[in-house]
Write a protein that holds these residues in place. Structure first.
Motif, PDB file in Angstrom:
ATOM      1  N   LEU A   4      31.313  19.440  20.706  1.00 18.76           N
ATOM      2  CA  LEU A   4      32.107  18.305  20.238  1.00 18.76           C
ATOM      3  C   LEU A   4      31.075  17.347  19.422  1.00 18.76           C
ATOM      4  N   VAL A   5      31.503  17.136  18.161  1.00 20.14           N
ATOM      5  CA  VAL A   5      31.028  16.435  17.227  1.00 20.14           C
ATOM      6  C   VAL A   5      31.723  15.186  16.566  1.00 20.14           C
ATOM      7  N   GLN A   6      31.344  14.019  16.830  1.00 22.98           N
ATOM      8  CA  GLN A   6      32.163  13.003  16.640  1.00 22.98           C
ATOM      9  C   GLN A   6      31.777  12.481  15.353  1.00 22.98           C
ATOM     10  N   SER A   7      32.852  11.785  14.574  1.00 23.69           N
ATOM     11  CA  SER A   7      32.401  10.817  13.563  1.00 23.69           C
ATOM     12  C   SER A   7      33.439   9.717  13.368  1.00 23.69           C
ATOM     13  N   GLY A   8      33.046   8.844  12.572  1.00 21.01           N
ATOM     14  CA  GLY A   8      33.701   7.623  12.358  1.00 21.01           C
ATOM     15  C   GLY A   8      33.166   6.418  13.245  1.00 21.01           C
ATOM     16  N   GLY A   9      33.917   5.323  13.665  1.00 23.31           N
ATOM     17  CA  GLY A   9      33.493   4.129  14.178  1.00 23.31           C
ATOM     18  C   GLY A   9      33.014   3.356  13.091  1.00 23.31           C
ATOM     19  N   GLY A  10      32.403   2.309  13.818  1.00 20.17           N
ATOM     20  CA  GLY A  10      31.583   1.106  13.196  1.00 20.17           C
ATOM     21  C   GLY A  10      32.079  -0.269  13.577  1.00 20.17           C
ATOM     22  N   SER A  11      32.111  -1.234  12.651  1.00 14.77           N
ATOM     23  CA  SER A  11      32.481  -2.536  13.010  1.00 14.77           C
ATOM     24  C   SER A  11      33.672  -3.121  12.084  1.00 14.77           C
ATOM     25  N   VAL A  12      34.247  -3.624  12.780  1.00 17.90           N
ATOM     26  CA  VAL A  12      35.816  -4.132  12.283  1.00 17.90           C
ATOM     27  C   VAL A  12      36.191  -5.615  12.921  1.00 17.90           C
ATOM     28  N   GLY A  15      42.264  -7.240  15.034  1.00 19.05           N
ATOM     29  CA  GLY A  15      43.594  -6.954  14.233  1.00 19.05           C
ATOM     30  C   GLY A  15      43.127  -5.900  13.445  1.00 19.05           C
ATOM     31  N   GLY A  16      42.119  -5.459  12.974  1.00 20.66           N
ATOM     32  CA  GLY A  16      41.773  -4.271  11.968  1.00 20.66           C
ATOM     33  C   GLY A  16      42.146  -2.858  12.668  1.00 20.66           C
ATOM     34  N   SER A  17      41.809  -1.874  12.054  1.00 24.30           N
ATOM     35  CA  SER A  17      41.914  -0.460  12.481  1.00 24.30           C
ATOM     36  C   SER A  17      40.651   0.371  12.275  1.00 24.30           C
ATOM     37  N   LEU A  18      40.622   1.429  13.138  1.00 28.77           N
ATOM     38  CA  LEU A  18      39.572   2.411  12.926  1.00 28.77           C
ATOM     39  C   LEU A  18      40.220   3.914  13.214  1.00 28.77           C
ATOM     40  N   ARG A  19      39.439   4.693  12.784  1.00 26.02           N
ATOM     41  CA  ARG A  19      40.039   5.958  13.159  1.00 26.02           C
ATOM     42  C   ARG A  19      38.561   6.866  13.514  1.00 26.02           C
ATOM     43  N   LEU A  20      38.691   7.641  14.555  1.00 29.57           N
ATOM     44  CA  LEU A  20      37.427   8.317  15.030  1.00 29.57           C
ATOM     45  C   LEU A  20      37.973  10.007  14.995  1.00 29.57           C
ATOM     46  N   SER A  21      37.078  10.919  14.593  1.00 28.22           N
ATOM     47  CA  SER A  21      37.260  12.252  14.767  1.00 28.22           C
ATOM     48  C   SER A  21      36.503  12.928  15.600  1.00 28.22           C
ATOM     49  N   CYS A  22      36.878  14.223  16.158  1.00 28.51           N
ATOM     50  CA  CYS A  22      35.787  14.869  16.870  1.00 28.51           C
ATOM     51  C   CYS A  22      36.257  16.432  16.807  1.00 28.51           C
ATOM     52  N   ASP A 112      34.529  18.522  31.227  1.00 25.98           N
ATOM     53  CA  ASP A 112      33.472  19.552  31.086  1.00 25.98           C
ATOM     54  C   ASP A 112      32.381  19.402  29.938  1.00 25.98           C
ATOM     55  N   TYR A 113      32.852  19.026  28.872  1.00 21.11           N
ATOM     56  CA  TYR A 113      31.991  18.697  27.624  1.00 21.11           C
ATOM     57  C   TYR A 113      32.398  17.581  27.041  1.00 21.11           C
ATOM     58  N   TRP A 114      31.231  17.041  26.342  1.00 27.51           N
ATOM     59  CA  TRP A 114      31.300  15.723  25.794  1.00 27.51           C
ATOM     60  C   TRP A 114      30.746  15.367  24.522  1.00 27.51           C
ATOM     61  N   GLY A 115      31.291  14.872  23.742  1.00 25.10           N
ATOM     62  CA  GLY A 115      30.801  14.245  22.310  1.00 25.10           C
ATOM     63  C   GLY A 115      29.571  13.469  22.545  1.00 25.10           C
ATOM     64  N   GLN A 116      29.049  12.977  21.463  1.00 29.71           N
ATOM     65  CA  GLN A 116      27.728  12.331  21.509  1.00 29.71           C
ATOM     66  C   GLN A 116      27.863  11.096  21.650  1.00 29.71           C
ATOM     67  N   GLY A 117      29.328  10.408  21.365  1.00 32.92           N
ATOM     68  CA  GLY A 117      29.747   9.228  21.492  1.00 32.92           C
ATOM     69  C   GLY A 117      29.304   8.374  20.096  1.00 32.92           C
ATOM     70  N   THR A 118      30.074   7.319  19.666  1.00 32.86           N
ATOM     71  CA  THR A 118      30.187   6.730  18.617  1.00 32.86           C
ATOM     72  C   THR A 118      30.425   5.193  18.811  1.00 32.86           C
ATOM     73  N   GLN A 119      29.668   4.234  18.356  1.00 33.04           N
ATOM     74  CA  GLN A 119      29.925   2.782  18.612  1.00 33.04           C
ATOM     75  C   GLN A 119      31.223   2.386  17.929  1.00 33.04           C
ATOM     76  N   VAL A 120      31.939   1.474  18.489  1.00 31.71           N
ATOM     77  CA  VAL A 120      32.873   0.640  17.774  1.00 31.71           C
ATOM     78  C   VAL A 120      32.846  -0.819  18.183  1.00 31.71           C
ATOM     79  N   THR A 121      32.595  -1.686  17.402  1.00 29.82           N
ATOM     80  CA  THR A 121      32.358  -3.150  17.667  1.00 29.82           C
ATOM     81  C   THR A 121      33.470  -3.861  16.909  1.00 29.82           C
ATOM     82  N   VAL A 122      34.151  -4.665  17.621  1.00 30.04           N
ATOM     83  CA  VAL A 122      35.287  -5.484  17.023  1.00 30.04           C
ATOM     84  C   VAL A 122      34.906  -7.238  17.137  1.00 30.04           C
ATOM     85  N   SER A 123      34.449  -7.739  16.240  1.00 27.63           N
ATOM     86  CA  SER A 123      33.999  -8.943  16.175  1.00 27.63           C
ATOM     87  C   SER A 123      34.462  -9.596  14.939  1.00 27.63           C
ATOM     88  N   SER A 124      34.582 -11.025  14.941  1.00 29.54           N
ATOM     89  CA  SER A 124      34.756 -11.805  13.888  1.00 29.54           C
ATOM     90  C   SER A 124      33.456 -12.557  13.140  1.00 29.54           C
TER      91      SER A 124
END
Length: 124
Positions: A4-12, A15-22, A112-124
């Motif tokens: 499982l390979v993840q992408s997306g995430g980041g800082s917002v 009230g904002g939006s993000l989309r993660l993919s796996c 049983d199976y896990w992606g590598q994880g991705t950081q999501v930060t919600v901050s003003s």
């Protein structure tokens, strides 16, 4: 094995939006349920959303109902986590996971199976 390979995430801002993919590869036929999880700093990993490919049964945590949605492509190789109306308490590392069992549980230990994880930060 299943990868499982993840992408997306980041800082917002709040009230904002993000989309993660796996994206799943390997012996994907073993996976019956896909889930999304979050681990906030200093806290245990918690289940957010899950979906059974075959029964189409889903589960969601109260903390994300009405704000987060899980979707997938027709090939059942990619799942998405759409996160809207983000709050500072949504900050954490997000994981996708796959489960061979049938129940659309939100318990991390049941996967049983896990992606590598991705950081999501919600901050003003």
């Amino acid at each position: 094995e299943v990868q499982l390979v993840q992408s997306g995430g980041g800082s917002v801002e709040p009230g904002g939006s993000l989309r993660l993919s796996c994206v799943a590869s390997g012996m994907t036929g073993r996976v019956v349920v896909m889930g999304w999880f979050r681990q906030a700093p200093g806290k245990e990993r918690e289940g957010l959303l899950s979906y059974n490919w075959y029964t189409k049964f889903s589960a969601s945590a109260d903390s994300v109902k009405g704000r987060f949605t899980m979707s997938h492509d027709n090939a059942k190789t990619t799942v998405y986590l759409q996160m809207n109306s983000l709050k500072p308490e949504d900050t954490g590392i997000y994981y996708c996971a796959g489960r061979m069992g049938a129940g659309a549980t939100l318990a991390p230990g049941s996967y049983d199976y896990w992606g590598q994880g991705t950081q999501v930060t919600v901050s003003s």
